[in-house]
Design a protein around this motif. Structure first.
Motif, PDB file in Angstrom:
ATOM      1  N   MET A   1      38.321  37.457  10.455  1.00 19.45           N
ATOM      2  CA  MET A   1      37.003  37.699  10.136  1.00 19.45           C
ATOM      3  C   MET A   1      37.363  39.600   8.875  1.00 19.45           C
ATOM      4  N   VAL A   2      36.056  39.259   8.208  1.00 17.26           N
ATOM      5  CA  VAL A   2      35.696  41.230   7.651  1.00 17.26           C
ATOM      6  C   VAL A   2      33.951  41.320   8.515  1.00 17.26           C
ATOM      7  N   ILE A   3      34.159  42.596   8.464  1.00 19.49           N
ATOM      8  CA  ILE A   3      32.626  42.009   9.043  1.00 19.49           C
ATOM      9  C   ILE A   3      32.006  44.054   7.993  1.00 19.49           C
ATOM     10  N   ASP A   4      31.282  44.422   7.840  1.00 17.43           N
ATOM     11  CA  ASP A   4      30.445  44.740   6.906  1.00 17.43           C
ATOM     12  C   ASP A   4      29.461  45.433   7.468  1.00 17.43           C
ATOM     13  N   VAL A   5      29.570  47.242   8.015  1.00 17.69           N
ATOM     14  CA  VAL A   5      28.343  47.503   8.047  1.00 17.69           C
ATOM     15  C   VAL A   5      27.628  48.529   7.189  1.00 17.69           C
ATOM     16  N   LEU A   6      26.969  48.118   6.967  1.00 14.97           N
ATOM     17  CA  LEU A   6      25.710  49.872   6.045  1.00 14.97           C
ATOM     18  C   LEU A   6      24.909  49.912   6.897  1.00 14.97           C
ATOM     19  N   THR A   7      24.983  51.701   7.131  1.00 15.64           N
ATOM     20  CA  THR A   7      24.087  51.833   7.692  1.00 15.64           C
ATOM     21  C   THR A   7      23.629  53.850   7.308  1.00 15.64           C
ATOM     22  N   LEU A   8      22.841  54.259   8.015  1.00 17.62           N
ATOM     23  CA  LEU A   8      22.305  55.363   7.175  1.00 17.62           C
ATOM     24  C   LEU A   8      23.471  56.269   8.564  1.00 17.62           C
ATOM     25  N   PHE A   9      23.749  55.855   9.818  1.00 17.43           N
ATOM     26  CA  PHE A   9      24.149  56.197  10.862  1.00 17.43           C
ATOM     27  C   PHE A   9      25.740  56.566  11.280  1.00 17.43           C
ATOM     28  N   PRO A  10      26.659  56.091  10.345  1.00 12.57           N
ATOM     29  CA  PRO A  10      27.929  55.577  10.399  1.00 12.57           C
ATOM     30  C   PRO A  10      29.183  56.534  11.032  1.00 12.57           C
ATOM     31  N   GLU A  11      28.295  57.186  12.126  1.00 13.36           N
ATOM     32  CA  GLU A  11      28.990  58.445  13.227  1.00 13.36           C
ATOM     33  C   GLU A  11      28.761  57.681  14.565  1.00 13.36           C
ATOM     34  N   MET A  12      27.512  56.764  14.431  1.00 14.10           N
ATOM     35  CA  MET A  12      27.412  56.121  15.973  1.00 14.10           C
ATOM     36  C   MET A  12      28.358  55.075  16.140  1.00 14.10           C
ATOM     37  N   PHE A  13      28.734  54.619  15.323  1.00 11.03           N
ATOM     38  CA  PHE A  13      29.718  53.293  15.786  1.00 11.03           C
ATOM     39  C   PHE A  13      31.351  53.633  16.199  1.00 11.03           C
ATOM     40  N   ALA A  14      32.013  55.477  15.909  1.00 15.50           N
ATOM     41  CA  ALA A  14      33.080  55.734  16.337  1.00 15.50           C
ATOM     42  C   ALA A  14      33.612  55.386  17.721  1.00 15.50           C
ATOM     43  N   GLY A  15      32.508  55.463  18.809  1.00 11.27           N
ATOM     44  CA  GLY A  15      33.221  54.635  19.854  1.00 11.27           C
ATOM     45  C   GLY A  15      33.173  53.418  20.627  1.00 11.27           C
ATOM     46  N   PRO A  16      32.070  52.518  20.230  1.00  9.96           N
ATOM     47  CA  PRO A  16      31.794  51.214  20.848  1.00  9.96           C
ATOM     48  C   PRO A  16      32.802  50.695  19.931  1.00  9.96           C
ATOM     49  N   PHE A  17      34.071  50.972  18.524  1.00 12.64           N
ATOM     50  CA  PHE A  17      34.382  50.216  17.342  1.00 12.64           C
ATOM     51  C   PHE A  17      35.541  50.893  18.010  1.00 12.64           C
ATOM     52  N   SER A  18      36.025  51.803  18.939  1.00 14.99           N
ATOM     53  CA  SER A  18      37.041  51.931  19.407  1.00 14.99           C
ATOM     54  C   SER A  18      37.581  52.576  20.512  1.00 14.99           C
ATOM     55  N   GLN A  19      37.082  50.876  21.030  1.00 20.00           N
ATOM     56  CA  GLN A  19      37.387  50.631  23.058  1.00 20.00           C
ATOM     57  C   GLN A  19      37.605  49.068  22.987  1.00 20.00           C
ATOM     58  N   SER A  20      38.279  48.805  24.083  1.00 21.39           N
ATOM     59  CA  SER A  20      38.267  47.937  24.465  1.00 21.39           C
ATOM     60  C   SER A  20      38.639  46.273  23.625  1.00 21.39           C
ATOM     61  N   ILE A  21      37.910  45.449  23.834  1.00 24.09           N
ATOM     62  CA  ILE A  21      38.455  43.849  23.178  1.00 24.09           C
ATOM     63  C   ILE A  21      38.479  44.622  21.882  1.00 24.09           C
ATOM     64  N   ILE A  22      37.424  45.055  20.747  1.00 26.95           N
ATOM     65  CA  ILE A  22      36.309  44.972  19.613  1.00 26.95           C
ATOM     66  C   ILE A  22      38.530  46.177  19.069  1.00 26.95           C
ATOM     67  N   LYS A  23      38.662  46.568  19.784  1.00 28.14           N
ATOM     68  CA  LYS A  23      39.645  47.768  19.099  1.00 28.14           C
ATOM     69  C   LYS A  23      40.826  47.116  18.824  1.00 28.14           C
ATOM     70  N   ARG A  24      41.290  45.834  20.490  1.00 25.06           N
ATOM     71  CA  ARG A  24      42.012  45.679  20.466  1.00 25.06           C
ATOM     72  C   ARG A  24      42.362  44.377  18.949  1.00 25.06           C
ATOM     73  N   ALA A  25      41.048  43.767  19.105  1.00 22.76           N
ATOM     74  CA  ALA A  25      41.067  43.098  17.454  1.00 22.76           C
ATOM     75  C   ALA A  25      41.572  43.383  16.913  1.00 22.76           C
ATOM     76  N   GLN A  26      40.947  44.790  15.889  1.00 19.86           N
ATOM     77  CA  GLN A  26      40.990  45.218  15.969  1.00 19.86           C
ATOM     78  C   GLN A  26      42.626  45.249  14.867  1.00 19.86           C
ATOM     79  N   ASP A  27      43.303  45.527  15.962  1.00 20.07           N
ATOM     80  CA  ASP A  27      44.422  46.428  15.649  1.00 20.07           C
ATOM     81  C   ASP A  27      45.583  44.814  15.960  1.00 20.07           C
ATOM     82  N   LYS A  28      45.155  43.727  16.011  1.00 17.19           N
ATOM     83  CA  LYS A  28      45.584  42.459  16.017  1.00 17.19           C
ATOM     84  C   LYS A  28      45.488  42.098  14.945  1.00 17.19           C
ATOM     85  N   SER A  29      44.611  42.664  13.725  1.00 18.69           N
ATOM     86  CA  SER A  29      44.371  42.176  12.975  1.00 18.69           C
ATOM     87  C   SER A  29      43.122  41.130  12.228  1.00 18.69           C
TER      88      SER A  29
END
Length: 217
Positions: free
Chosen positions: A1-29
């Motif tokens: 799956m591909v998820i594109d997020v359109l936002t005015l504040f991209p920096e807000m996503f750095a922490g939540p998306f670089s940890q735990s299940i979401i990070k592992r899911a990205q690492d495993k493609s």
């Protein structure tokens, strides 16, 4: 799956998306998550994405032309794409809706901000409009994080133990909105703390009785 997020504040996503299940899911493609700054699609030197509302009123409204340009650019990257606007007036997000969205190949999430987005985004661009509850947040960024987290963990390969999904809250009645079926109570060591004891049935070793107890709970 591909998820594109359109936002005015991209920096807000750095922490939540670089940890735990979401990070592992990205690492495993399992999922590819792209965070886009809406200002990248502006054409003026001030990178304006909003303007005053017609008819007057407080605040600023995000422009339909900027959002449409961004969405159009991202849509061409896949044959099937669903566009979701995060908005307080949308359909209430649920586990059932998360399961439905987990079957899509490509999601584009639009995060509103300020006084909201031009109504033409609702009427002509968004395929679905989703709310995370009956309250107001500062923008669509945190709601988008909730959607991404809920959807990602349902994707095949995202969790280390896929059986975990069948035991989770709302897994049996994902559309239920009253008296939802939440997960049974969980306990771990110590067996007793400050006089607060683990239920004896969980210490019995009788798995049939434990299963019945959990079902009742």
């Amino acid at each position: 799956m591909v998820i594109d997020v359109l936002t005015l504040f991209p920096e807000m996503f750095a922490g939540p998306f670089s940890q735990s299940i979401i990070k592992r899911a990205q690492d495993k493609s399992v999922v590819k998550i792209n965070i886009h700054n809406l200002r990248d699609w502006t054409t003026d030197k001030y990178k304006s994405v909003d303007d005053k509302p017609y008819g007057g009123g407080p605040g600023m409204v995000m422009r339909v032309d900027i959002i449409d340009t961004a969405v159009s650019k991202l849509k061409v990257q896949s044959a099937k794409c669903k566009i979701i606007l995060l908005d307080a007036g949308g359909e209430k997000f649920s586990q059932g809706l998360a399961r439905d969205l987990a079957h899509d190949e490509h999601l584009i999430l639009i995060c509103g901000h300020y006084e909201g987005v031009d109504r033409r985004v609702h009427e002509h661009i968004a395929d679905e409009i989703i709310s995370i509850g009956d309250y107001v947040s500062s923008g669509g960024e945190i709601p988008a994080m909730i959607l991404v987290d809920s959807i990602t963990r349902l994707l095949p390969g995202a969790l280390g133990n896929p059986d975990s999904l069948s035991e989770e809250s709302f897994s049996h009645n994902p559309q239920l909105t009253t008296n939802p079926q939440t997960e049974y109570p969980q306990y771990t060591r110590p067996e007793e703390y400050k006089g607060w004891k683990v239920p004896e049935i969980l210490l019995s070793g009788d798995h049939a009785k434990i299963k019945k107890w959990r079902k009742r709970k």
